[in-house]
Design a protein around this motif. Sequence first.
Motif, mmCIF file in Angstrom:
data_model
loop_
_atom_site.group_PDB
_atom_site.id
_atom_site.type_symbol
_atom_site.label_atom_id
_atom_site.label_comp_id
_atom_site.label_asym_id
_atom_site.label_seq_id
_atom_site.Cartn_x
_atom_site.Cartn_y
_atom_site.Cartn_z
ATOM 1 N N GLU A 111 0.833 -1.195 0.000
ATOM 2 C CA GLU A 111 0.000 0.000 0.000
ATOM 3 C C GLU A 111 0.876 1.256 0.000
ATOM 4 O OE1 GLU A 111 -3.301 0.410 -0.051
ATOM 5 O OE2 GLU A 111 -4.042 -1.633 0.233
ATOM 6 N N ILE A 112 0.437 2.259 -0.739
ATOM 7 C CA ILE A 112 1.111 3.553 -0.751
ATOM 8 C C ILE A 112 0.646 4.318 0.489
ATOM 9 C CG2 ILE A 112 1.485 5.689 -2.027
ATOM 10 C CD1 ILE A 112 0.648 4.119 -4.567
ATOM 11 N N THR A 113 1.500 4.404 1.482
ATOM 12 C CA THR A 113 1.155 5.066 2.730
ATOM 13 C C THR A 113 2.157 6.182 3.024
ATOM 14 O OG1 THR A 113 2.498 3.572 4.083
ATOM 15 C CG2 THR A 113 0.210 2.918 3.651
ATOM 16 N N ASP A 114 1.762 7.102 3.900
ATOM 17 C CA ASP A 114 2.660 8.197 4.264
ATOM 18 C C ASP A 114 3.915 7.676 4.945
ATOM 19 O OD1 ASP A 114 0.934 10.075 3.224
ATOM 20 O OD2 ASP A 114 -0.062 10.488 5.134
ATOM 21 N N SER A 115 3.759 6.653 5.776
ATOM 22 C CA SER A 115 4.927 6.112 6.477
ATOM 23 C C SER A 115 5.914 5.465 5.509
ATOM 24 C CB SER A 115 4.494 5.099 7.540
ATOM 25 O OG SER A 115 3.783 4.021 6.950
ATOM 26 N N ALA A 116 5.389 4.739 4.503
ATOM 27 C CA ALA A 116 6.274 4.120 3.511
ATOM 28 C C ALA A 116 6.937 5.173 2.636
ATOM 29 C CB ALA A 116 5.491 3.130 2.654
ATOM 30 N N ARG A 117 6.212 6.257 2.332
ATOM 31 C CA ARG A 117 6.759 7.326 1.488
ATOM 32 C C ARG A 117 7.945 8.034 2.147
ATOM 33 N NH1 ARG A 117 1.189 9.144 -0.231
ATOM 34 N NH2 ARG A 117 0.998 8.714 -2.457
ATOM 35 N N LYS A 118 8.076 7.927 3.444
ATOM 36 C CA LYS A 118 9.220 8.543 4.123
ATOM 37 C C LYS A 118 10.510 7.791 3.826
ATOM 38 C CE LYS A 118 6.446 10.365 7.959
ATOM 39 N NZ LYS A 118 6.169 10.296 9.420
ATOM 40 N N LYS A 119 10.394 6.552 3.317
ATOM 41 C CA LYS A 119 11.562 5.719 3.072
ATOM 42 C C LYS A 119 11.811 5.490 1.582
ATOM 43 C CE LYS A 119 10.553 3.184 7.339
ATOM 44 N NZ LYS A 119 10.177 1.860 7.913
ATOM 45 N N ILE A 120 10.729 5.293 0.818
ATOM 46 C CA ILE A 120 10.883 4.950 -0.596
ATOM 47 C C ILE A 120 9.881 5.736 -1.439
ATOM 48 C CG2 ILE A 120 11.681 2.617 -0.062
ATOM 49 C CD1 ILE A 120 8.880 1.597 -0.843
ATOM 50 N N ALA A 121 10.029 5.621 -2.751
ATOM 51 C CA ALA A 121 9.084 6.224 -3.687
ATOM 52 C C ALA A 121 8.146 5.143 -4.210
ATOM 53 C CB ALA A 121 9.831 6.879 -4.838
ATOM 54 N N PHE A 122 7.046 5.569 -4.819
ATOM 55 C CA PHE A 122 6.088 4.645 -5.420
ATOM 56 C C PHE A 122 5.722 5.105 -6.823
ATOM 57 C CE2 PHE A 122 5.322 3.689 -0.945
ATOM 58 C CZ PHE A 122 5.122 2.314 -0.964
ATOM 59 N N SER A 123 5.425 4.137 -7.669
ATOM 60 C CA SER A 123 4.810 4.458 -8.948
ATOM 61 C C SER A 123 3.361 4.856 -8.706
ATOM 62 C CB SER A 123 4.847 3.234 -9.866
ATOM 63 O OG SER A 123 3.939 2.236 -9.367
ATOM 64 N N LYS A 124 2.684 5.294 -9.748
ATOM 65 C CA LYS A 124 1.243 5.477 -9.632
ATOM 66 C C LYS A 124 0.612 4.129 -9.272
ATOM 67 C CE LYS A 124 0.744 6.876 -13.853
ATOM 68 N NZ LYS A 124 0.105 7.363 -15.105
ATOM 69 N N PRO A 125 -0.514 4.117 -8.597
ATOM 70 C CA PRO A 125 -1.101 2.837 -8.179
ATOM 71 C C PRO A 125 -1.554 1.987 -9.360
ATOM 72 C CG PRO A 125 -2.587 4.650 -7.694
ATOM 73 C CD PRO A 125 -1.303 5.269 -8.127
ATOM 74 N N TYR A 126 -1.329 0.684 -9.266
ATOM 75 C CA TYR A 126 -1.859 -0.238 -10.265
ATOM 76 C C TYR A 126 -3.042 -1.023 -9.707
ATOM 77 C CZ TYR A 126 1.406 -3.488 -7.891
ATOM 78 O OH TYR A 126 2.104 -4.227 -6.973
ATOM 79 N N ILE A 127 -3.281 -0.918 -8.406
ATOM 80 C CA ILE A 127 -4.466 -1.498 -7.787
ATOM 81 C C ILE A 127 -5.068 -0.483 -6.827
ATOM 82 C CG2 ILE A 127 -5.382 -3.257 -6.201
ATOM 83 C CD1 ILE A 127 -3.279 -5.179 -7.202
ATOM 84 N N ARG A 128 -6.358 -0.248 -6.958
ATOM 85 C CA ARG A 128 -7.129 0.500 -5.969
ATOM 86 C C ARG A 128 -8.272 -0.431 -5.555
ATOM 87 N NH1 ARG A 128 -6.131 4.255 -10.057
ATOM 88 N NH2 ARG A 128 -4.886 6.074 -9.464
ATOM 89 N N MET A 129 -7.979 -1.298 -4.600
ATOM 90 C CA MET A 129 -8.948 -2.318 -4.223
ATOM 91 C C MET A 129 -10.213 -1.682 -3.659
ATOM 92 S SD MET A 129 -9.917 -5.392 -4.151
ATOM 93 C CE MET A 129 -8.391 -6.049 -4.845
ATOM 94 N N PRO A 130 -11.369 -1.951 -4.283
ATOM 95 C CA PRO A 130 -12.607 -1.375 -3.758
ATOM 96 C C PRO A 130 -13.040 -2.048 -2.463
ATOM 97 C CG PRO A 130 -13.075 -2.824 -5.605
ATOM 98 C CD PRO A 130 -11.586 -2.731 -5.505
ATOM 99 N N SER A 131 -13.769 -1.317 -1.659
ATOM 100 C CA SER A 131 -14.448 -1.884 -0.500
ATOM 101 C C SER A 131 -15.900 -2.109 -0.894
ATOM 102 C CB SER A 131 -14.369 -0.927 0.694
ATOM 103 O OG SER A 131 -13.033 -0.710 1.073
ATOM 104 N N ALA A 132 -16.552 -3.045 -0.206
ATOM 105 C CA ALA A 132 -17.933 -3.370 -0.563
ATOM 106 C C ALA A 132 -18.708 -3.790 0.678
ATOM 107 C CB ALA A 132 -17.966 -4.486 -1.605
#
Length: 274
Positions: A111-132
Amino acid sequence: MDLKSDRVRLLSGLLVLCLESFLLSSFVWPQTASAVEGVKGLWRTVRIASEGARPPYNYLEHNKLAGFEIDLAHDLCTRMKVSCSFTTQDWDGLIPGLLAHHYDAIMAAMEITDSARKKIAFSKPYIRMPSAFLIPKQHMTLDTTPAGMVGKAIGVESGGTHQAYVEDIYKQSEIHAYASLEEAILDLAEGRLDTIIGDKDALTDYMKKRKEAQCCILGSDVPRDPVYFGDGIGIGLRVEDKTLKAMFEKALDSCVADGTFTKIRAKYFDFNIN
């Protein structure tokens, strides 16, 4: 005579220095080839890490990585015209291994999260899992909007994003938090709840594998709100590897545009994930 000897000694010293430099570069180069290529923008090989423990995103099949993300990675590598290799890495070691240059990218349902962004970069998302919502079959027309759920009971797994969402948005509903999604589904089957909310992939998987879920059907998707559900799942990359990020994103755009992404997705998911 002394001058001639000095010149000979100088030339000998230069030859030794050149030989030492050559030997040093021979040992260092194989370990840093990808990094140098990345700096020059000439990526020819890309090493991709995944966990191999989260089907259908990634898993091990005959001791080799397989799954949706692995199929997608193969397609992206073809479009980028690079040779890709894959390595298995446990979850806790994924980001440290990337930063240590053990591999160049992470595709592991991260998941692209703020905590992960402090360490690494991310591409644009390839999955946006819906909730239902999951609802009983006898209430197939249940209105799951906040207005339609006034006074009704909603089950949710405790401590996650879904609990925060329903507590903020469904203030006039009865919110019941459970230790696990399974416990919530069991209470829904017994008629103690009107609906439950969860990730669509988890709900779909449960309905396929557990007879308790035969009571129910998937209702409408929950409107995606990044404030609660984040930006999605992306490719993890080192911050400095901007060229590689651009290559991945260009390949992903192409994969989506020509319909290949949908074909790969359909092998693993019965619904849209992006």
